[in-house]
Design a protein around this motif. Structure first.
Motif, PDB file in Angstrom:
ATOM      1  N   ALA A   1      -5.950   0.625 -10.061  1.00 16.94           N
ATOM      2  CA  ALA A   1      -6.374  -0.747 -10.321  1.00 16.94           C
ATOM      3  C   ALA A   1      -5.656  -1.729  -9.406  1.00 16.94           C
ATOM      4  CB  ALA A   1      -6.119  -1.100 -11.783  1.00 16.94           C
ATOM      5  N   LEU A   2      -4.337  -1.549  -9.258  1.00 18.29           N
ATOM      6  CA  LEU A   2      -3.574  -2.433  -8.380  1.00 18.29           C
ATOM      7  C   LEU A   2      -3.999  -2.259  -6.921  1.00 18.29           C
ATOM      8  CD1 LEU A   2      -0.009  -2.111  -9.949  1.00 18.29           C
ATOM      9  CD2 LEU A   2      -1.586  -4.047 -10.111  1.00 18.29           C
ATOM     10  N   GLY A   3      -4.339  -1.027  -6.546  1.00 22.62           N
ATOM     11  CA  GLY A   3      -4.824  -0.796  -5.187  1.00 22.62           C
ATOM     12  C   GLY A   3      -6.125  -1.526  -4.922  1.00 22.62           C
ATOM     13  N   ALA A   4      -7.030  -1.510  -5.903  1.00 22.58           N
ATOM     14  CA  ALA A   4      -8.290  -2.238  -5.748  1.00 22.58           C
ATOM     15  C   ALA A   4      -8.044  -3.736  -5.637  1.00 22.58           C
ATOM     16  CB  ALA A   4      -9.205  -1.930  -6.932  1.00 22.58           C
TER      17      ALA A   4
ATOM     18  N   ASN B   1       0.827  -1.200   0.000  1.00 22.92           N
ATOM     19  CA  ASN B   1       0.000   0.000   0.000  1.00 22.92           C
ATOM     20  C   ASN B   1       0.869   1.260   0.000  1.00 22.92           C
ATOM     21  OD1 ASN B   1      -2.714   1.224   0.235  1.00 22.92           O
ATOM     22  ND2 ASN B   1      -1.951   1.939   2.211  1.00 22.92           N
ATOM     23  N   TRP B   2       1.991   1.220   0.693  1.00 21.38           N
ATOM     24  CA  TRP B   2       2.909   2.372   0.722  1.00 21.38           C
ATOM     25  C   TRP B   2       3.433   2.661  -0.680  1.00 21.38           C
ATOM     26  CZ3 TRP B   2       8.011   3.367  -0.463  1.00 21.38           C
ATOM     27  CH2 TRP B   2       8.541   4.559   0.048  1.00 21.38           C
ATOM     28  N   VAL B   3       3.806   1.600  -1.381  1.00 23.50           N
ATOM     29  CA  VAL B   3       4.319   1.770  -2.749  1.00 23.50           C
ATOM     30  C   VAL B   3       3.234   2.370  -3.645  1.00 23.50           C
ATOM     31  CG1 VAL B   3       5.143   0.561  -4.802  1.00 23.50           C
ATOM     32  CG2 VAL B   3       6.003  -0.092  -2.542  1.00 23.50           C
ATOM     33  N   LEU B   4       2.029   1.824  -3.578  1.00 23.82           N
ATOM     34  CA  LEU B   4       0.945   2.310  -4.437  1.00 23.82           C
ATOM     35  C   LEU B   4       0.522   3.729  -4.047  1.00 23.82           C
ATOM     36  CD1 LEU B   4      -1.202  -0.935  -4.690  1.00 23.82           C
ATOM     37  CD2 LEU B   4       0.220   0.091  -6.464  1.00 23.82           C
ATOM     38  N   ALA B   5       0.579   4.035  -2.748  1.00 24.60           N
ATOM     39  CA  ALA B   5       0.203   5.376  -2.297  1.00 24.60           C
ATOM     40  C   ALA B   5       1.105   6.433  -2.909  1.00 24.60           C
ATOM     41  CB  ALA B   5       0.267   5.453  -0.770  1.00 24.60           C
ATOM     42  N   HIS B   6       2.369   6.097  -3.099  1.00 25.40           N
ATOM     43  CA  HIS B   6       3.316   7.044  -3.680  1.00 25.40           C
ATOM     44  C   HIS B   6       3.274   7.048  -5.204  1.00 25.40           C
ATOM     45  CE1 HIS B   6       4.833   6.996   0.430  1.00 25.40           C
ATOM     46  NE2 HIS B   6       5.503   8.085   0.143  1.00 25.40           N
ATOM     47  N   ARG B   7       2.327   6.296  -5.758  1.00 26.88           N
ATOM     48  CA  ARG B   7       2.134   6.299  -7.205  1.00 26.88           C
ATOM     49  C   ARG B   7       0.722   6.739  -7.589  1.00 26.88           C
ATOM     50  NH1 ARG B   7       6.339   3.410  -6.120  1.00 26.88           N
ATOM     51  NH2 ARG B   7       7.936   2.899  -7.658  1.00 26.88           N
ATOM     52  N   GLY B   8       0.005   7.290  -6.606  1.00 31.76           N
ATOM     53  CA  GLY B   8      -1.280   7.902  -6.927  1.00 31.76           C
ATOM     54  C   GLY B   8      -2.507   7.153  -6.472  1.00 31.76           C
TER      55      GLY B   8
ATOM     56  N   ALA C   1      -3.671  15.641  -9.483  1.00 32.24           N
ATOM     57  CA  ALA C   1      -2.722  16.637  -9.974  1.00 32.24           C
ATOM     58  C   ALA C   1      -1.285  16.134  -9.859  1.00 32.24           C
ATOM     59  CB  ALA C   1      -2.885  17.935  -9.195  1.00 32.24           C
ATOM     60  N   GLU C   2      -0.993  15.426  -8.765  1.00 34.86           N
ATOM     61  CA  GLU C   2       0.360  14.924  -8.555  1.00 34.86           C
ATOM     62  C   GLU C   2       0.659  13.690  -9.401  1.00 34.86           C
ATOM     63  OE1 GLU C   2       0.565  14.217  -4.396  1.00 34.86           O
ATOM     64  OE2 GLU C   2       0.688  16.343  -3.849  1.00 34.86           O
ATOM     65  N   HIS C   3      -0.382  12.883  -9.662  1.00 33.93           N
ATOM     66  CA  HIS C   3      -0.208  11.640 -10.421  1.00 33.93           C
ATOM     67  C   HIS C   3      -1.308  11.546 -11.480  1.00 33.93           C
ATOM     68  CE1 HIS C   3       2.612  10.229  -7.306  1.00 33.93           C
ATOM     69  NE2 HIS C   3       1.740  10.701  -6.441  1.00 33.93           N
ATOM     70  N   PRO C   4      -1.206  12.289 -12.557  1.00 32.84           N
ATOM     71  CA  PRO C   4      -2.268  12.310 -13.563  1.00 32.84           C
ATOM     72  C   PRO C   4      -2.476  10.965 -14.258  1.00 32.84           C
ATOM     73  CG  PRO C   4      -0.321  13.474 -14.339  1.00 32.84           C
ATOM     74  CD  PRO C   4      -0.101  13.198 -12.896  1.00 32.84           C
TER      75      PRO C   4
END
Length: 253
Positions: free
Chosen positions: A117-120, A82-89, A107-110
Motif C-alpha cells: 500500500a505504501l509503495g502504491a 523505495n529501497w526501504v519498502l523493497a526490503h519489506r516486501g 514467501a519472504e514477506h507474507p
C-alpha cells in the motif's frame, strides 16, 4: 467550483485508472506479454509528460538551479523510500507474477500488505501533486499530465492486481487498496494546488522538478523491469510509441 476541488476531482479521475486496471487484472486473464506491453506504453507516456509538462515548464519558471536541485532531490527521496519498502516486501509491486518473483516476495514477506500500500502511495502521490500544481498557472488543468498519469496508472493497477490475486490476497483487499489510493490521489492533487498557489515561481519549479525526478526514478525502478521482462525486444518500441502519443497531445493541445 473552487479550483482546489477541481484539482481534487482531476486527481481522482487519474487515480481511478488504478481501480479500473485492478478490475481488469482481477477478473480477466490477460497474457503476461499484453500486461507488459501496456506497462511499456505507460512508461513512454510518463517520460514524455515529465519531459515537456514538468521539466520544461519548471525550467521556464525557475531556471537551472531549482530544476536541477529538485530533480535530483526527487529521485533521491524516491530511491531511498523505495529501497526501504523493497526490503519489506514491495519490491515487485508492479509485476503480475508470471516470472515467479511475486511468489518469492510473498514467501519472504507474507505480511507485506502495508508495504504494498505504501509503495502504491509512493508511486502515485508525486503524479497527483503535479496535477494540482498544473492548475496554478491560469486555472486550467494540464490535460496532458492528467492523461499521462491515467495511462500510467492503468497498467499499474492491472499488473499489481494480477500479482495480488496470485499471492492469494482477497478481492476486498485488492479493491479496497486501489479505491483508497485513488481517493488519496484526489486529495494529493487538491493539496498540491492549495499548498503552492501564490508561492514564488522558483518554489513551484522546484516542486515540479522534485515530482519529475521521483517519477523518472519510479519508471526505471518499477515499470521498466516488468515491461522489459514481458515484451523483451519490443519494450523500447512500445515505450517510444507511448512517448510519441503524449508528445503529440502536448504539442497539439
Amino acid at each position: 467550483m473552487p479550483v482546489a476541488i477541481q484539482a481534487g476531482l482531476w486527481g481522482l479521475l487519474s487515480g481511478s485508472a488504478l481501480l479500473l486496471g485492478a478490475l481488469v487484472g482481477w477478473y480477466a486473464r490477460l497474457p503476461q506479454r499484453l500486461i507488459a506491453a501496456i506497462m511499456a506504453f505507460g512508461a513512454g507516456v510518463l517520460i514524455s509528460a515529465l519531459s515537456f509538462e514538468l521539466m520544461d515548464e519548471a525550467w521556464k519558471q525557475g531556471g537551472f538551479l531549482p530544476v536541477a536541485g529538485g530533480f535530483l532531490s526527487g529521485a533521491t527521496i524516491y530511491t531511498a523510500a523505495n529501497w526501504v519498502l523493497a526490503h519489506r516486501g514491495a519490491r515487485h509491486r508492479k509485476r503480475s507474477g508470471a516470472s515467479g518473483k511475486r511468489d518469492q516476495q510473498a514467501a519472504e514477506h507474507p505480511n507485506n500488505g502495508l508495504a504494498l500500500a505504501l509503495g502504491a502511495l509512493l508511486d502515485g502521490i508525486p503524479e497527483s501533486i503535479v496535477i494540482g500544481v498544473s492548475l496554478i498557472q491560469g486555472g486550467a488543468v494540464g490535460v496532458v499530465a492528467v492523461i499521462a498519469v491515467f495511462l500510467s496508472n492503468l497498467p499499474e493497477g492491472l499488473s499489481s492486481a494480477a500479482g495480488l490475486k496470485q499471492e492469494g490476497k482477497s478481492a476486498a483487499y485488492n479493491f479496497g487498496l486501489w479505491t483508497g489510493i485513488a481517493l488519496i490521489s484526489g486529495a494529493a492533487a487538491a493539496i498540491g494546488y492549495v499548498a503552492f498557489a501564490g508561492v514564488d515561481p522558483g518554489v513551484v519549479a522546484f516542486v515540479q522538478a522534485v515530482a519529475a525526478g521521483a517519477i523518472l526514478a519510479m519508471i526505471v525502478d518499477t515499470m521498466v523491469p516488468e515491461a522489459s521482462e514481458g515484451t523483451h525486444d519490443f519494450a523500447g518500441l512500445i515505450s517510444v510509441s507511448g512517448f510519441l502519443v503524449a508528445f503529440a497531445l502536448s504539442k497539439l493541445g
